[in-house]
Design a protein around this motif. Structure first.
Motif, PDB file in Angstrom:
ATOM      1  N   GLU A 130     -73.312  33.848 -31.241  1.00  0.00           N
ATOM      2  CA  GLU A 130     -73.664  32.695 -30.430  1.00  0.00           C
ATOM      3  C   GLU A 130     -75.031  32.169 -30.888  1.00  0.00           C
ATOM      4  N   LYS A 131     -75.488  31.108 -30.250  1.00  0.00           N
ATOM      5  CA  LYS A 131     -76.855  30.633 -30.455  1.00  0.00           C
ATOM      6  C   LYS A 131     -77.594  30.708 -29.130  1.00  0.00           C
ATOM      7  N   ASN A 132     -78.828  31.232 -29.189  1.00  0.00           N
ATOM      8  CA  ASN A 132     -79.599  31.344 -27.948  1.00  0.00           C
ATOM      9  C   ASN A 132     -80.386  30.067 -27.677  1.00  0.00           C
ATOM     10  N   SER A 133     -81.214  30.106 -26.639  1.00  0.00           N
ATOM     11  CA  SER A 133     -81.965  28.915 -26.228  1.00  0.00           C
ATOM     12  C   SER A 133     -82.990  28.482 -27.261  1.00  0.00           C
ATOM     13  N   TYR A 143     -71.718  41.278 -28.725  1.00  0.00           N
ATOM     14  CA  TYR A 143     -71.144  39.938 -28.699  1.00  0.00           C
ATOM     15  C   TYR A 143     -69.695  39.914 -29.170  1.00  0.00           C
ATOM     16  N   TYR A 144     -69.340  40.770 -30.155  1.00  0.00           N
ATOM     17  CA  TYR A 144     -67.912  40.753 -30.506  1.00  0.00           C
ATOM     18  C   TYR A 144     -67.082  41.533 -29.498  1.00  0.00           C
ATOM     19  N   ILE A 145     -67.718  42.366 -28.693  1.00  0.00           N
ATOM     20  CA  ILE A 145     -67.008  42.974 -27.563  1.00  0.00           C
ATOM     21  C   ILE A 145     -66.799  41.910 -26.480  1.00  0.00           C
ATOM     22  N   LYS A 146     -67.866  41.197 -26.169  1.00  0.00           N
ATOM     23  CA  LYS A 146     -67.829  40.170 -25.123  1.00  0.00           C
ATOM     24  C   LYS A 146     -66.891  39.019 -25.477  1.00  0.00           C
ATOM     25  N   ASN A 147     -67.038  38.465 -26.675  1.00  0.00           N
ATOM     26  CA  ASN A 147     -66.288  37.281 -27.064  1.00  0.00           C
ATOM     27  C   ASN A 147     -64.944  37.591 -27.731  1.00  0.00           C
ATOM     28  N   GLY A 148     -64.830  38.800 -28.282  1.00  0.00           N
ATOM     29  CA  GLY A 148     -63.591  39.164 -28.949  1.00  0.00           C
ATOM     30  C   GLY A 148     -62.599  39.860 -28.048  1.00  0.00           C
ATOM     31  N   LEU A 149     -63.099  40.660 -27.119  1.00  0.00           N
ATOM     32  CA  LEU A 149     -62.207  41.420 -26.228  1.00  0.00           C
ATOM     33  C   LEU A 149     -62.061  40.780 -24.855  1.00  0.00           C
ATOM     34  N   LEU A 156     -68.485  47.193 -21.415  1.00  0.00           N
ATOM     35  CA  LEU A 156     -68.628  47.987 -22.631  1.00  0.00           C
ATOM     36  C   LEU A 156     -69.760  47.430 -23.495  1.00  0.00           C
ATOM     37  N   ALA A 157     -69.867  46.108 -23.533  1.00  0.00           N
ATOM     38  CA  ALA A 157     -70.958  45.464 -24.267  1.00  0.00           C
ATOM     39  C   ALA A 157     -72.304  45.783 -23.622  1.00  0.00           C
ATOM     40  N   PHE A 158     -72.309  45.817 -22.288  1.00  0.00           N
ATOM     41  CA  PHE A 158     -73.532  46.156 -21.552  1.00  0.00           C
ATOM     42  C   PHE A 158     -73.977  47.579 -21.888  1.00  0.00           C
ATOM     43  N   LEU A 159     -73.030  48.515 -21.924  1.00  0.00           N
ATOM     44  CA  LEU A 159     -73.351  49.906 -22.246  1.00  0.00           C
ATOM     45  C   LEU A 159     -73.938  50.023 -23.652  1.00  0.00           C
TER      46      LEU A 159
END
Length: 469
Positions: A130-133, A143-149, A156-159
């Motif tokens: 992604e792109k941040n602010s 990010y690939y856990i968040k956006n891919g799964l 899981l991404a948080f962990l």
């Protein structure tokens, strides 16, 4: 009372750490690497020449990157900065001492599969970034856990990010800063023995200097990080390789016997170590675990740097991951092993050993003066690791807490270096290694579940007739 608490913490951490880095975890890492290798047709072998040609070619190119990103070569240098560190020097020495020369063979095996694992991590990191602010590219396992799964896997991404934050202070900073002062102390003392009386004050001063340099680099953003690593990493690698090759040339007559000890020792350690190390499992475990710890394939950390690359093609950047593992383990780690074994450095099998074993190989060949050059190399290795892991930590903090907490984190991270130069970090290193192991779990789950995405992207890229620039 405090010492008793530390003993309990050490005992609990050792039990957890032994399991995390034990046979079950290693089997999982190797299993995912083998799965990815089979499904991609062993791309790390088929396209190795292409990956090598493209990476080496970037060294001589003048490519620039857009604001908020790094050039592809700067990204791989930043990733190498995080992986090529004291583990390549101290870790290899420990693997040989505890697992015998055969551990190097299994280290090569882990690197072969690790090349594909790193390829998958980097490819996914670029695909789902992604792109941040601030307009910077941000990516990596979280990010690939968040956006891919999907959202249901957000925990899981948080962990992964949480474990990453705990890990960076020890593995990425304090232990590296401690290595810097230790190498400088050793070099200066060899020239001026009475310097030993001023070590404590010297260490604090060096710690402050390191902290200032870290903050100057990291607070400058990804552009400055990339600019520093693309100069520092090639320099330290070339310096170390030249010194290492020199040792091998001087002791060239020992090369055949050394390689024999590596291959025979891989399957029958007792034949090489005189029975002191007779367990095939110990040799296997030490080789695989130290290889994984060195190149970080399976941890996913290197992909965080690659996600910053100014590129529109995930697979093309993924090929850089293949080169990264090759350079880290096959080149640097192998060179370290040959320096120790070819030089005939004296050590006792079965007893823990570290960087002093490697340094002894250099000193025994060149003489005491070379300690200055080894100290410089060690400082470069350690400082580059601090910079690389500073980026990793900042991305983990940003994922959990947001962009506004990144600068405070980086300032705190910088000052940890001062602590690292003044303390005995045995327990801290052990705890950091355990959290490092924890990072593997969510990343391996994601790699397993997204393996089909990697295969599809790879087939589309090479099936389209595209060529690397």
């Amino acid at each position: 009372m405090f010492d008793h608490v530390l003993e309990i913490v050490d005992m609990i951490n050792s039990a957890i750490g032994d399991f995390i880095w034990g046979v079950p975890a290693i089997v999982c890492i190797i299993g995912v690497g083998l799965l990815l290798s089979i499904r991609t047709g062993f791309i790390q072998i088929r396209k190795f020449g292409l990956a090598l040609k493209n990476t080496i070619g970037k060294i001589f190119s003048k490519n620039t990157s857009q604001d908020g990103s790094m050039s592809p070569f700067q990204a791989v240098c930043t990733a190498l900065a995080g992986t090529v560190g004291t583990g390549n020097i101290a870790g290899v020495a420990g693997a040989i001492a505890i697992g015998g020369p055969g551990a190097i063979f299994w280290m090569w095996c882990s690197a072969l599969l690790g090349m594909c694992t790193k390829f998958a991590e980097v490819t996914l990191a670029v695909m789902f970034r992604e792109k941040n602010s601030d307009g910077e590219y941000i990516g990596g396992p979280m990010y690939y856990i968040k956006n891919g799964l999907g959202k249901k896997w957000h925990w899981l991404a948080f962990l992964y990010s949480l474990f990453g934050i705990f890990t960076v202070f020890g593995t990425g900073n304090a232990t590296q800063a401690n290595t810097i002062v230790a190498s400088l102390n050793s070099a200066i003392t060899s020239i001026k023995p009475d310097f030993v009386y001023n070590v404590d004050k010297f260490n604090i001063v060096v710690g402050i200097i390191i902290a200032i340099l870290i903050s100057m680099v990291l607070l400058g953003g990804v552009k400055r990080i990339g600019s520093v690593t693309e100069k520092l990493v090639p320099f330290m690698a070339v310096l170390y390789v030249i010194l290492g090759i020199g040792v091998i040339i001087v002791h060239y007559q020992n090369i055949p016997e050394v390689f024999k000890s590596i291959f025979v020792g891989a399957f029958k350690p007792s034949a090489i170590t005189g029975g002191i190390i007779g367990s095939f499992i110990i040799s296997l475990k030490k080789g695989l675990s130290r290889g994984i710890f060195s190149n970080e394939a399976g941890l996913g950390t290197g992909s965080i740097a690659h996600a910053c690359a100014d590129t529109n093609n995930a697979v093309e950047q993924g090929l850089f991951g293949i080169f990264e593992v090759f350079m880290d383990t096959i080149v640097i780690c192998t060179l370290t092993a040959l320096v120790i074994l070819c030089s005939g450095t004296s050590f006792t099998y079965g007893e823990a050993a570290g960087a002093e074993l490697t340094i002894s190989g250099f000193v025994g060949t060149y003489g005491g003066w070379v300690s200055i050059f080894t100290a410089v190399a060690m400082c470069c290795f350690a400082f580059s690791t601090i910079i690389g892991w500073g980026l990793y930590g900042s991305r983990c903090v940003e994922f959990i807490l947001g962009n506004k907490f990144v600068r405070p984190f980086l300032i705190l991270y910088s000052f940890v270096a001062i602590v690292g130069t003044t303390l005995n970090l045995g327990l801290l290193w052990s705890i950091a290694e355990t959290f490092n192991g924890f990072m593997i779990i969510p990343n391996l789950i994601a790699l397993f579940m997204l393996s089909g995405v990697v295969v599809k992207a790879t087939k589309e890229y090479f099936g389209s007739g595209k060529k690397l620039k």
